[in-house]
Design an enzyme around this catalytic site. Structure first.
Site, PDB file in Angstrom:
ATOM      1  N   CYS A 142      -0.772  -5.825  -0.375  1.00 41.38           N
ATOM      2  CA  CYS A 142       0.155  -5.701   0.827  1.00 41.38           C
ATOM      3  C   CYS A 142       1.739  -5.810   0.415  1.00 41.38           C
ATOM      4  O   CYS A 142       2.122  -6.929   0.715  1.00 41.38           O
ATOM      5  CB  CYS A 142      -0.205  -6.699   1.804  1.00 41.38           C
ATOM      6  N   ALA A 143       2.172  -5.017  -0.570  1.00 46.09           N
ATOM      7  CA  ALA A 143       3.325  -5.210  -1.416  1.00 46.09           C
ATOM      8  C   ALA A 143       4.408  -5.167  -0.422  1.00 46.09           C
ATOM      9  O   ALA A 143       5.449  -5.783  -0.661  1.00 46.09           O
ATOM     10  CB  ALA A 143       3.409  -4.254  -2.511  1.00 46.09           C
TER      11      ALA A 143
ATOM     12  N   GLY B 110       8.296  -5.293  -1.833  1.00 50.73           N
ATOM     13  CA  GLY B 110       8.009  -5.379  -3.368  1.00 50.73           C
ATOM     14  C   GLY B 110       8.442  -6.972  -3.911  1.00 50.73           C
ATOM     15  O   GLY B 110       8.539  -7.067  -4.948  1.00 50.73           O
ATOM     16  N   GLY B 111       8.716  -7.912  -2.862  1.00 52.26           N
ATOM     17  CA  GLY B 111       9.222  -9.101  -3.296  1.00 52.26           C
ATOM     18  C   GLY B 111       8.323  -9.833  -4.495  1.00 52.26           C
ATOM     19  O   GLY B 111       8.745 -10.022  -5.416  1.00 52.26           O
ATOM     20  N   LYS B 112       7.069  -9.891  -3.911  1.00 52.71           N
ATOM     21  CA  LYS B 112       6.189 -10.446  -4.869  1.00 52.71           C
ATOM     22  C   LYS B 112       5.794  -9.613  -6.201  1.00 52.71           C
ATOM     23  O   LYS B 112       5.548  -9.885  -7.290  1.00 52.71           O
ATOM     24  CB  LYS B 112       4.848 -11.154  -4.196  1.00 52.71           C
TER      25      LYS B 112
ATOM     26  N   ASP C 206       0.557  -0.698  -0.242  1.00 53.27           N
ATOM     27  CA  ASP C 206       0.705  -1.176   0.899  1.00 53.27           C
ATOM     28  C   ASP C 206       0.240   0.012   2.032  1.00 53.27           C
ATOM     29  O   ASP C 206       0.147   1.213   1.790  1.00 53.27           O
ATOM     30  CB  ASP C 206       2.149  -1.312   1.408  1.00 53.27           C
TER      31      ASP C 206
ATOM     32  N   ASP D 115      -0.963 -10.552   0.548  1.00 51.18           N
ATOM     33  CA  ASP D 115      -0.038 -11.050   1.393  1.00 51.18           C
ATOM     34  C   ASP D 115      -0.330 -10.467   2.925  1.00 51.18           C
ATOM     35  O   ASP D 115       0.088  -9.501   3.316  1.00 51.18           O
ATOM     36  CB  ASP D 115       1.306 -10.436   1.101  1.00 51.18           C
TER      37      ASP D 115
ATOM     38  N   CYS E 172       2.489 -15.711   6.221  1.00 45.70           N
ATOM     39  CA  CYS E 172       3.786 -16.028   6.543  1.00 45.70           C
ATOM     40  C   CYS E 172       3.472 -16.817   7.886  1.00 45.70           C
ATOM     41  O   CYS E 172       4.159 -16.642   9.080  1.00 45.70           O
ATOM     42  CB  CYS E 172       4.885 -15.367   6.486  1.00 45.70           C
TER      43      CYS E 172
END
Length: 429
Positions: free
Chosen positions: A238-239, A242-244, A262, A307, A360
């Site tokens: 679940c990019a 693309g932070g992670k 994603d 995520d 989150c």
């Protein structure tokens, strides 16, 4: 615009948000388009007034004994910004563009009502229907956690170790009073300005050079727990933007392979520019065309990050309007989505590999409950103990961040100084 005129405009915008049940960002944008005389400083000040009122909506309304947008704004000014009846009189003068003077009822409420007399959910500025979940997550700290989620968040950055060190970035951002984050070894924190505004961090030359990405410290810690290593095969399921994915690529020193995808290709679109700026060479972006393009990865991944879709309750500091637009049905929908994406991620994990589940959210239904439901249906997976999560992140402090259900870590503004994140590490036999 005068300070009083800004208050009148904020009342108008809050009324629009309430009447049309629309995101605050949309209402602010529309107001700006129809009032082009307002400068950037005016628009920023208005956003601060509107978002601060939404942060304290329940407590501000209770203080003023009214649900009107004007009452919520006045209550916020008293609770959040420390305005007195005397200073409010100067702002609410009824003169040109200023709101009408305070009424006798408003004066009485400000003078006599004390927030400590309100129900716990109101003191915490948490929707009443979510309060039992909130208490289950945080127990006696529930009110403190709610209040922490009603504050403004600092700006957190993650140094891109492919191009710079944290010390080098700290020196570069010295004029912004940047400091090292207390938990993430890759993190840098930039305080808000005196006016509560975030600095224009993406205008910095070091950002253009790819030295850092904007990423909350809690999100960075999820990447540290996952502990992607050079040479591994990794799937970021679940990019989003693309932070992670970027965090993994740096941790892997551009060695091995990261597959990023994603379900929504619009969320995935920004990843290409970010990868180029960061100097990342080991990421393969898989844009969906109807379904997730990962069937060929089944049983091949050392690490899969999920995520997962969630309520976003851990990000209320940044998006305070979302907590008032949540409904019980949406929470149930997110749980179904989580089960689906976890099942898909599990198929890609090879024997001996690991699955990291992240939300989150601070709500047990989306966190511990989802993990327990997954484990009940997947006997070949087990949840790692907190000690292992702490070891992966290099943080003995994690021991005190255990979730109420015991399957992972629960980060939060009051507890860890981060956004609200849940992190579970699952091993496949």
């Amino acid at each position: 615009m005068t300070p009083s005129a800004r208050l009148s405009a904020a009342i108008e915008i809050l009324g629009d948000i309430e009447a049309r049940r629309r995101p605050a960002a949309d209402a602010l944008k529309d107001w700006g388009l129809s009032h082009r005389f307002a400068g950037s400083g005016d628009r920023a000040a208005l956003a601060g007034l509107v978002y601060d009122t939404l942060r304290r909506r329940a407590s501000a309304r209770w203080l003023m004994d009214s649900e009107a947008p004007r009452a919520a704004l006045i209550g916020m000014l008293a609770l959040q910004r420390g305005e007195t009846i005397e200073t409010l009189d100067a702002l609410f003068s009824g003169e040109r563009f200023a709101p009408e003077p305070l009424t006798e009822d408003e004066r009485k409420a400000l003078a006599e009502r004390k927030l400590e007399q309100a129900a716990p959910d109101i003191q915490a500025d948490v929707p009443n229907w979510l309060w039992s979940s909130f208490e289950a997550a945080f127990g006696e700290d529930a009110i403190a956690e709610g209040r922490a989620l009603a504050e403004r968040a600092p700006v957190d950055l993650r140094v891109n170790t492919l191009k710079a060190s944290r010390d080098k970035l700290l020196a570069e951002l010295g004029p912004l009073h940047a400091s090292a984050t207390p938990l993430s070894r890759w993190g840098v924190r930039v305080p808000l300005g005196p006016d509560g505004r975030s600095p224009a961090i993406q205008s910095e030359e070091s950002f253009q050079k790819g030295w850092f990405e904007v990423q909350d410290e809690g999100s960075q810690l999820a990447g540290l727990v996952a502990a992607a290593r050079p040479g591994e095969q990794v799937l970021d399921l679940c990019a989003g933007g693309g932070g992670k994915t970027l965090e993994f690529a740096a941790a892997m020193e551009n060695k091995g392979q990261v597959f990023a995808t994603d379900s929504d290709k619009r969320r995935l679109a920004p990843i290409h520019d970010r990868l180029a700026r960061a100097g990342v060479r080991n990421v393969q972006v898989r844009t969906p065309r109807g379904s997730l393009p990962i069937d060929d990865l089944d049983g091949r991944m050392d690490l899969v990050l999920v995520d997962a879709p969630c309520s976003g309750s851990g990000t209320w500091r940044r998006s305070p309007d979302t907590k008032w637009r949540m409904r019980p049905s949406s929470l149930a929908d997110r749980q179904k989505d989580q089960a689906t994406v976890l099942k898909a991620g599990a198929r890609a994990v090879k024997p001996g590999g690991r699955l990291v589940f992240v939300t989150c959210s601070v709500l047990p239904e989306e966190n511990d409950a989802s993990v327990k439901a997954f484990l009940a249906d997947h006997a070949d997976f087990t949840a790692a103990p907190l000690s292992e999560l702490a070891k992966g992140a290099g943080l003995s402090a994690f021991a005190r961040f255990g979730s109420s259900g015991g399957t992972g870590l629960q980060l939060s503004p009051h507890r860890s100084g981060t956004d609200g994140f849940f992190i579970a590490l699952l091993h496949r036999a």
